[in-house]
Scaffold this active site. Structure first.
Site, PDB file in Angstrom:
ATOM      1  N   SER A  12       1.050  -1.269   0.078  1.00  0.00           N
ATOM      2  CA  SER A  12      -0.147   0.099   0.161  1.00  0.00           C
ATOM      3  C   SER A  12       0.761   1.256   0.004  1.00  0.00           C
ATOM      4  O   SER A  12       0.561   2.179  -0.775  1.00  0.00           O
ATOM      5  CB  SER A  12      -0.916  -0.099   1.152  1.00  0.00           C
ATOM      6  OG  SER A  12      -1.581   1.325   1.294  1.00  0.00           O
ATOM      7  N   GLU A  21       5.528   2.817  14.729  1.00  0.00           N
ATOM      8  CA  GLU A  21       6.736   1.933  14.193  1.00  0.00           C
ATOM      9  C   GLU A  21       6.620   0.976  13.318  1.00  0.00           C
ATOM     10  O   GLU A  21       7.440   0.969  12.284  1.00  0.00           O
ATOM     11  CB  GLU A  21       7.433   1.248  15.515  1.00  0.00           C
ATOM     12  CG  GLU A  21       9.082   0.694  15.252  1.00  0.00           C
ATOM     13  CD  GLU A  21       9.513   0.053  16.255  1.00  0.00           C
ATOM     14  OE1 GLU A  21      10.446  -0.801  16.220  1.00  0.00           O
ATOM     15  OE2 GLU A  21       9.588   0.481  17.428  1.00  0.00           O
TER      16      GLU A  21
END
Length: 289
Positions: A60, A85
């Site tokens: 994506s 993260e």
């Protein structure tokens, strides 16, 4: 930057830290930073990130870029991640050189709380990461179990039971991490007073594939001294534990050496893998390819 309010949540939730919602205007609420200037939170409770877990996210980001910025705080000459993260790691895998961020002014204590809540909301933590996360808040910031319960939206007894998992032998903790053992199966073993009994009970659990209720009965039987651990391997010596650690480091996977109760040195070596890719890597390693 416009944030959408979310209903419900976990404990305080990320909303209490100003971190919930979506960014309608992409990352205009923040700015882009060189990805090499960003470092992870050293006290992040989640310790394992695999490429398999992030495949869809990487695809994506490669196609659309990172829509929602990660939250960071300024620490000396770099930025430390407050939340995001996993997205930062996915951006690295996607080959991005810069990443959108929003800078927040949080204390180390707040960052630790946010990291724990974020991972629990996304169900990213294994039982031991969760347990050590609670223990870290208790040891470092002197948080009580009641205070932690309020932060993460759990009962005090739940927090107490999870923290107790840190008292289990490493072999049982490894099984919890790898999903070979559930918390419900592991918790009764805390009632056994010695590591030898715990390791022996674990061998029986695996051999007979016992469920939580059966394990509770096994523990009661062992406590009453009515059952001998025929399946128990000899107690691991310091030398044997070092050997298991060496193999774990070399293979990159948990290793358990089980010795038989014989005069000769005999037994089995068990290597744990969690997917087909790891299995093929281990086979290639063993075959010397």
């Amino acid at each position: 930057m416009v944030l959408k309010k979310t209903k419900g949540g976990l404990g305080k939730g990320l909303g209490s830290f100003g971190l919930t919602g979506t960014f309608k205007d992409g990352h205009k609420g923040g700015y882009e930073v060189d990805i090499t200037k960003i470092q992870p939170n050293p006290n992040q409770p989640r310790k394992r990130f695999t490429e398999d877990d992030m495949t869809t996210l990487v695809e994506s980001i490669t196609k659309h870029g990172l829509i929602a910025p990660i939250a960071v705080r300024k620490v000396e000459d770099h930025y430390e991640i407050v939340a995001g993260e996993r997205r930062w790691r996915a951006c690295q895998l996607a080959g991005l050189s810069k990443i959108p961020v929003v800078v927040r002014d949080y204390t180390t204590e707040e960052v630790s709380e946010i990291a724990l809540v974020e991972n629990l909301q996304r169900q990213n933590l294994d039982p031991m990461e969760e347990a050590f996360g609670y223990q870290y808040l208790m040891d470092t910031f002197k948080k009580t179990q009641e205070e932690i319960a309020a932060i993460v939206g759990r009962s005090r007894s739940y927090i107490a039971n999870m923290v107790r998992l840190t008292q289990l032998p490493e072999c049982i903790q490894e099984d919890l991490i790898e999903g070979e053992l559930t918390v419900g199966q592991a918790r009764p073993l805390l009632a056994l007073k010695s590591e030898e009994l715990q390791r022996g009970a674990l061998a029986i659990i695996k051999e007979k594939e016992l469920n939580a209720r059966q394990i509770e009965q096994l523990v009661k039987t062992l406590q009453a001294g009515k059952k001998k651990l025929a399946s128990t391997q000899p107690k691991a010596t310091a030398e044997l534990r070092k050997l298991m650690q060496r193999l774990k480091h070399s293979l990159g996977a948990p290793v358990d050496i089980r010795l038989k109760n014989t005069k000769k040195i005999q037994g089995t070596i068990e290597v744990t893998f969690k997917n087909e890719e790891e299995l093929m890597r281990l086979i290639s390693y063993i075959e010397g390819e």
